[in-house]
Design a protein around this motif. Sequence first.
Motif, mmCIF file in Angstrom:
data_model
loop_
_atom_site.group_PDB
_atom_site.id
_atom_site.type_symbol
_atom_site.label_atom_id
_atom_site.label_comp_id
_atom_site.label_asym_id
_atom_site.label_seq_id
_atom_site.Cartn_x
_atom_site.Cartn_y
_atom_site.Cartn_z
ATOM 1 N N ARG A 1 0.925 -1.642 0.340
ATOM 2 C CA ARG A 1 -0.044 0.459 0.109
ATOM 3 C C ARG A 1 1.066 1.654 0.213
ATOM 4 O O ARG A 1 0.563 1.983 -0.561
ATOM 5 C CB ARG A 1 -0.718 -0.046 1.275
ATOM 6 N N ARG B 1 -3.553 -1.161 -4.595
ATOM 7 C CA ARG B 1 -4.479 -0.325 -3.871
ATOM 8 C C ARG B 1 -5.308 -2.406 -3.298
ATOM 9 O O ARG B 1 -5.302 -3.215 -4.390
ATOM 10 C CB ARG B 1 -5.185 -0.139 -4.766
ATOM 11 N N CYS B 2 -5.004 -2.387 -2.009
ATOM 12 C CA CYS B 2 -5.151 -4.076 -1.337
ATOM 13 C C CYS B 2 -6.407 -3.956 -1.037
ATOM 14 O O CYS B 2 -6.319 -2.615 -0.144
ATOM 15 C CB CYS B 2 -3.883 -4.645 -0.682
ATOM 16 N N GLY B 3 -6.787 -4.880 -1.423
ATOM 17 C CA GLY B 3 -8.407 -5.081 -0.300
ATOM 18 C C GLY B 3 -9.453 -4.485 -0.686
ATOM 19 O O GLY B 3 -10.429 -3.883 0.973
ATOM 20 N N GLU B 4 -9.278 -3.736 -1.501
ATOM 21 C CA GLU B 4 -10.810 -2.758 -1.656
ATOM 22 C C GLU B 4 -11.582 -3.004 -2.961
ATOM 23 O O GLU B 4 -11.909 -1.985 -3.369
ATOM 24 C CB GLU B 4 -9.933 -1.471 -2.146
ATOM 25 N N GLY B 5 -11.458 -4.054 -3.268
ATOM 26 C CA GLY B 5 -12.169 -4.251 -3.785
ATOM 27 C C GLY B 5 -12.374 -4.118 -5.294
ATOM 28 O O GLY B 5 -13.172 -4.488 -6.610
ATOM 29 N N GLU B 6 -11.182 -4.358 -5.584
ATOM 30 C CA GLU B 6 -10.649 -4.473 -7.190
ATOM 31 C C GLU B 6 -11.272 -5.487 -8.177
ATOM 32 O O GLU B 6 -10.930 -6.388 -7.450
ATOM 33 C CB GLU B 6 -9.225 -4.219 -6.829
ATOM 34 N N ALA C 1 -9.678 -9.550 0.519
ATOM 35 C CA ALA C 1 -9.090 -9.016 1.406
ATOM 36 C C ALA C 1 -7.074 -9.158 1.970
ATOM 37 O O ALA C 1 -6.898 -8.601 2.007
ATOM 38 C CB ALA C 1 -8.376 -9.369 2.833
ATOM 39 N N CYS D 1 -4.041 -7.223 -4.196
ATOM 40 C CA CYS D 1 -3.961 -6.023 -4.244
ATOM 41 C C CYS D 1 -3.707 -5.912 -5.860
ATOM 42 O O CYS D 1 -3.284 -7.016 -6.485
ATOM 43 C CB CYS D 1 -1.823 -5.988 -3.366
#
Length: 118
Positions: A17, A22-27, A38, A41
Amino acid sequence: MPEQLTKHPDVTLQVLRSAGARCGEGETQAILRSCPPARFCKLPGGEVCVYGLDGAPAMTQFTAADWQSLAPLARGSADADAAGPWSGMTVAIFVAGVAAGALAAAVLARWRRGSRRG
């Protein structure tokens, strides 16, 4: 895209991060679809899935042969751990022997001084 195995997945995710991942953000998971969200990334150059030791069985990029090739390394570590207490015991015996020898030398020196006087 790589799957990463680490003893400290939360720290690894934090480092990713800090580098802009972008990790664990619903990408959207285009390649690593079985990665737990979760632990997923997304970076400009690709995707990474970070597994902790407890998640290792869920990894998809290692084969049974890959895991088996690591077994001798684990056995070597276990052998070293098993020998550890005996190594410690050897050191303790050595230190006790040196202390006993020093005490005996001090007693002998005192005895010799006393026998010369009288």
